[in-house]
Design an enzyme around this catalytic site. Sequence first.
Site, mmCIF file in Angstrom:
data_model
loop_
_atom_site.group_PDB
_atom_site.id
_atom_site.type_symbol
_atom_site.label_atom_id
_atom_site.label_comp_id
_atom_site.label_asym_id
_atom_site.label_seq_id
_atom_site.Cartn_x
_atom_site.Cartn_y
_atom_site.Cartn_z
ATOM 1 N N LYS A 100 1.143 -1.094 -0.322
ATOM 2 C CA LYS A 100 -0.016 0.197 0.315
ATOM 3 C C LYS A 100 0.697 1.110 0.155
ATOM 4 O O LYS A 100 0.382 2.254 -0.788
ATOM 5 C CB LYS A 100 -0.840 0.220 1.601
ATOM 6 C CG LYS A 100 -1.711 0.940 1.476
ATOM 7 C CD LYS A 100 -2.799 0.551 2.873
ATOM 8 C CE LYS A 100 -3.469 1.847 3.548
ATOM 9 N NZ LYS A 100 -4.165 0.854 4.743
ATOM 10 N N HIS A 141 38.827 15.612 25.517
ATOM 11 C CA HIS A 141 37.423 14.304 25.405
ATOM 12 C C HIS A 141 37.647 13.590 24.400
ATOM 13 O O HIS A 141 37.606 13.184 23.619
ATOM 14 C CB HIS A 141 36.460 15.397 24.771
ATOM 15 C CG HIS A 141 35.997 16.550 25.592
ATOM 16 N ND1 HIS A 141 34.776 15.963 26.655
ATOM 17 C CD2 HIS A 141 36.267 17.733 25.677
ATOM 18 C CE1 HIS A 141 34.411 18.014 26.820
ATOM 19 N NE2 HIS A 141 35.311 18.148 26.722
ATOM 20 N N CYS A 196 37.499 16.788 31.405
ATOM 21 C CA CYS A 196 37.759 17.835 31.277
ATOM 22 C C CYS A 196 37.338 19.073 32.412
ATOM 23 O O CYS A 196 38.144 18.824 33.543
ATOM 24 C CB CYS A 196 37.401 18.575 30.039
ATOM 25 S SG CYS A 196 37.375 19.701 28.845
ATOM 26 N N GLU A 232 36.316 10.595 24.368
ATOM 27 C CA GLU A 232 34.967 9.712 24.357
ATOM 28 C C GLU A 232 34.268 9.905 22.752
ATOM 29 O O GLU A 232 34.161 9.310 22.037
ATOM 30 C CB GLU A 232 34.308 10.536 24.831
ATOM 31 C CG GLU A 232 33.415 11.582 24.912
ATOM 32 C CD GLU A 232 34.505 12.699 26.022
ATOM 33 O OE1 GLU A 232 35.085 12.937 26.195
ATOM 34 O OE2 GLU A 232 33.561 13.290 26.228
#
Length: 542
Positions: free
Chosen positions: A222, A514, A380, A516
């Site tokens: 559809k 940082h 940090c 990460e």
Amino acid sequence: MTRFIFVTGGVVSSLGKGLASSALGSLLQARGYKVRLRKLDPYLNVDPGTMSPTQHGEVYVTDDGAETDLDLGHYERFTGVASRQSDNATSGRIYSSVISKERHGDYLGATVQVIPHITDAIKDFVCADLGDEDFCLCEIGGTVGDIESLPFLEAIRQLRNDLGAERCLFVHVTLLPYIKSAGELKTKPTQHSVKELLSVGIQPEILLCRADRTIPENERKKIALFCNIKPECVIEALDMDTIYAVPVKYHEQGLDEQVMRYFKLPSEPKPNLTPWKNIVQRIREPEGEVTIAIVGKYTSLLDSYKSLAEALTHGGVANNVRVNLKWLDSQVFENPETLHYLDDVDGILVPGGFGERGAEGKIRAVQVAREKKIPYFGICFGMQLAVIEAARNLAGIPDATSSEFGPSKSAVIGLMTEWIKGDKIEVRKSNGDLGGTMRLGAYPCHLVPGTKVHEIYGTDVIHERHRHRYEVNTTYRKVLEKAGVVFCGMSPDGQLPEMIERKDHPWFVGVQFHPELKSKPLDPHPLFRSFIEAAVKKSRLV
Ligand code: GLN
């Protein structure tokens, strides 16, 4: 010759366009193609750097110092391709470049208008800074139908005419809501969303339909019929238990196959997805678990710590454990009776942050980690507060603080107004603009031989990404060293302390950058790998 894949979204926001783009990027890469991913954001901020993390989520920083949308973090995690300044533009950036050209007189008396001047600037951005990439995936932020995104849609519509259909593909991400009383997934919102796109001249070729259950075959047909799309290009996108299962799932649904067909590229050989399957298996069937407390300020919107949560997961994957995240608002620790929240954790992490609110609570958490020998990772702000804690409680400077919290005679953490970037000196005024003026992007750091971080990285020089205004004040270096703070990573000129650790502790590391932002599921960051390893050891001690 770069081909462009434009990814739009409809019906509601938060449909995972960023993840869909990232997953498709990783699938094309697994087929041997070179990819690049970019994002166009319709809001008027020049970049997200000045936006509140609790409103917009994390600000993702690139190596070249751009403050960008968090989706660029997903792009990097899924493809490993380092994003650049040229991979994220907002309406604000586009408009300000056009307006400054107008002020400069560059339009030679013309009336400056959305079409063609803004749309031309958008097209220039989309096509700029590309080399031998086979594909450039370009996500349009916001939802189709928003007033703000119209110039972007108009620009990509024109691009398809300029470059030809054989170089441009439109993918639309949409929602099929399940209506309980009807017992059905509804297709109408999707039909309307595609109609909306058609009204601006864009016919999507592939639909990614987000749903919480399998789409019945008749509904798929559809949608295909009403939206003028081949049924095999109506692709089911079910909710997943882990985002890292998304590439394999999209592959099983035929997404990369349809992209190959569209561009008339060979469908064989199929991509090798074994690395992704292994990650997913490790996430689903870990051998153990650890709990890490994240003592932060923006815990009301977990997107504000997106890369951090992912990096911790990667650390878990590397150690074959599940990492449970215990999000704690640091303000609770201003009441000492709440410190027992930290009793059952295997590691404490104080992430990046700004401003005085909640800082005292974070300092208390650092003290608990140090005294109780719980693995501590300060990122940090988390490193700066660990230095303040040592200064106050071990170095006999009871009023030690950061000049971020106001003027003080014991600013162990101070505002940095001059530093070296490459071969240039960067200078800032203390009352200058807030946007784009921090120490931003990748800087080298020299690791001191014989320290824990030197052993963890296994190398002498690292490059990590920064985003901060304040630094450890080296006037206090001697007295901090006496208090057990080891300056284990320094800027090349020896002026800026980039990393600290403690000898009298099983795992206590603070970093001014940082880490990460650079962790990937297929390549977990060494500090997160080691931090989780320490947490595993701690969990086995109790
Ligand atoms: N607020 C601190 C600074 O500006 C730390 C920033 C951060 O944690 N990213 O230096």
